[in-house]
Design an enzyme around this catalytic site. Structure first.
Site, PDB file in Angstrom:
ATOM      1  N   THR A   1       0.873  -1.201  -0.013  1.00 60.13           N
ATOM      2  CA  THR A   1       0.076   0.072   0.114  1.00 60.13           C
ATOM      3  C   THR A   1       0.722   1.170   0.028  1.00 60.13           C
ATOM      4  O   THR A   1       1.891   1.119   0.534  1.00 60.13           O
ATOM      5  CB  THR A   1      -0.820  -0.015   1.201  1.00 60.13           C
ATOM      6  OG1 THR A   1      -0.101   0.250   2.524  1.00 60.13           O
ATOM      7  CG2 THR A   1      -1.774  -1.195   1.193  1.00 60.13           C
ATOM      8  N   GLY A   2       0.296   2.326  -0.455  1.00 56.95           N
ATOM      9  CA  GLY A   2       1.013   3.618  -0.532  1.00 56.95           C
ATOM     10  C   GLY A   2       2.185   3.466  -1.486  1.00 56.95           C
ATOM     11  O   GLY A   2       3.178   3.896  -0.967  1.00 56.95           O
TER      12      GLY A   2
ATOM     13  N   TYR B   1       1.681  11.550  14.889  1.00 56.26           N
ATOM     14  CA  TYR B   1       2.225  10.512  14.381  1.00 56.26           C
ATOM     15  C   TYR B   1       2.816   9.217  14.867  1.00 56.26           C
ATOM     16  O   TYR B   1       2.668   8.142  14.771  1.00 56.26           O
ATOM     17  CB  TYR B   1       3.273  11.357  13.144  1.00 56.26           C
ATOM     18  CG  TYR B   1       4.070  10.296  12.545  1.00 56.26           C
ATOM     19  CD1 TYR B   1       3.556   9.775  11.286  1.00 56.26           C
ATOM     20  CD2 TYR B   1       5.444  10.039  12.721  1.00 56.26           C
ATOM     21  CE1 TYR B   1       4.407   8.767  10.545  1.00 56.26           C
ATOM     22  CE2 TYR B   1       6.270   9.229  12.084  1.00 56.26           C
ATOM     23  CZ  TYR B   1       5.726   8.765  11.038  1.00 56.26           C
ATOM     24  OH  TYR B   1       6.532   7.785  10.376  1.00 56.26           O
TER      25      TYR B   1
ATOM     26  N   GLY C   1       8.225   6.745  -2.840  1.00 55.92           N
ATOM     27  CA  GLY C   1       8.980   6.729  -1.575  1.00 55.92           C
ATOM     28  C   GLY C   1       9.302   5.364  -1.108  1.00 55.92           C
ATOM     29  O   GLY C   1       9.551   4.437  -2.351  1.00 55.92           O
ATOM     30  N   ILE C   2       9.252   5.086   0.121  1.00 60.40           N
ATOM     31  CA  ILE C   2       9.453   3.805   0.667  1.00 60.40           C
ATOM     32  C   ILE C   2       8.539   2.523  -0.017  1.00 60.40           C
ATOM     33  O   ILE C   2       9.052   1.527  -0.472  1.00 60.40           O
ATOM     34  CB  ILE C   2       9.288   3.628   2.233  1.00 60.40           C
ATOM     35  CG1 ILE C   2      10.549   4.462   2.839  1.00 60.40           C
ATOM     36  CG2 ILE C   2       9.398   2.365   2.601  1.00 60.40           C
ATOM     37  CD1 ILE C   2      10.543   4.458   4.271  1.00 60.40           C
ATOM     38  N   GLY C   3       7.179   2.885  -0.067  1.00 58.76           N
ATOM     39  CA  GLY C   3       6.371   1.879  -0.660  1.00 58.76           C
ATOM     40  C   GLY C   3       6.839   1.500  -2.203  1.00 58.76           C
ATOM     41  O   GLY C   3       6.893   0.369  -2.430  1.00 58.76           O
TER      42      GLY C   3
END
Length: 261
Positions: free
Chosen positions: A13-14, A151, A18-20
């Site tokens: 997901t996402g 967060y 970036g990281i995803g």
């Protein structure tokens, strides 16, 4: 190294940036058929086009941060071998300015989205006696930063869910782990660093140095992590080679968390 992942299916997901994105691309390179998700069709198509040359990728327009979005995603990909819950948001905000709506929104996006998907896929993994669920948390789960407590709260909650699910995998081939990246290079982190440093007009390298000097002074590597570095760790944890790593919170944060934490 052959991670022995060829033929597996993963949902990340996402995963349009970036990281995803780095995780999805790394898994695809290992022969995994990767399902990527996003809310913007153009960004989703662009990410899929970048992954396609190295492996199989299937883009699905869906937002698991909503119940309807999660249902649509599950309907499109009802069975997978690997679930990487990477979807998340962050921002810097004074604690006294975090509204009730902010608390609920962060919890819904960062925590409930992953819980929704795990609720569907986890029993199926147990039934098949093999599967991987990986929550992308943060060093903020153990050292909540004062500038974004809401967060940090969501990342601690992810560790709790992951460990609780891992407790239910005893004697099976299923593992559930969390990965704790530190500040990782992306368009978003560059904007975030600019928002929290004093000298906002300094060159990017100087802003990064100030960030680590004043806001993340415990970092041992003293630099932003590259998304590919997280992708490699997640690919390993998703593989059969990591069968004995279960219920763990894997630190990939550059040494920000002291050993005693």
């Amino acid at each position: 190294m052959d991670l022995k992942l060829a033929g597996k299916t993963a949902l990340v997901t996402g995963s349009t940036a970036g990281i995803g994105f780095a995780i999805a691309k790394r898994l695809a390179e290992e022969g995994v058929e990767v399902v990527i998700t996003g809310r913007n069709q153009a960004k989703l198509d662009e990410a899929a086009a970048q992954i396609a040359p190295v492996g199989k990728v299937r883009p699905i327009l869906a937002d698991p941060a909503t119940a309807d979005g999660a249902a649509a995603l599950i309907a499109a990909a009802p069975d997978i071998d690997i679930l990487v819950n990477n979807l998340g948001i962050y921002e810097a905000r004074s604690f006294t300015e975090i509204s009730d709506e902010d608390w609920h929104h962060f919890f819904e996006v960062n925590v409930v989205s992953g819980a929704r998907l795990a609720r569907h896929y986890f029993p199926r993994m147990i039934e098949r006696n093999w599967g991987r669920i990986i929550f992308i948390a943060s060093e903020s789960a153990l050292l909540p930063p004062g500038e974004m407590i809401h967060y940090g709260m969501t990342k601690t909650a992810q560790l709790a869910i992951a460990r609780g699910l891992a407790e239910q995998t005893r004697g099976t081939g299923v593992t559930v782990n969390s990965v704790l990246p530190g500040p990782t290079r992306s368009e978003g982190i560059v904007d975030f660093i600019r928002s929290v440093v004093e000298n906002k007009d300094a060159p990017e390298a100087e802003r990064e140095a100030e960030f680590f000097d004043k806001l993340r002074p415990l970092s041992l590597i003293r630099r932003l992590i590259e998304a590919d570095e997280i992708g490699s760790m997640v690919a390993y944890l998703a593989s059969p080679l990591a069968a004995v790593t279960n219920g763990a919170a894997i630190r990939t944060e550059g040494g920000i968390i002291p050993t005693i934490a």
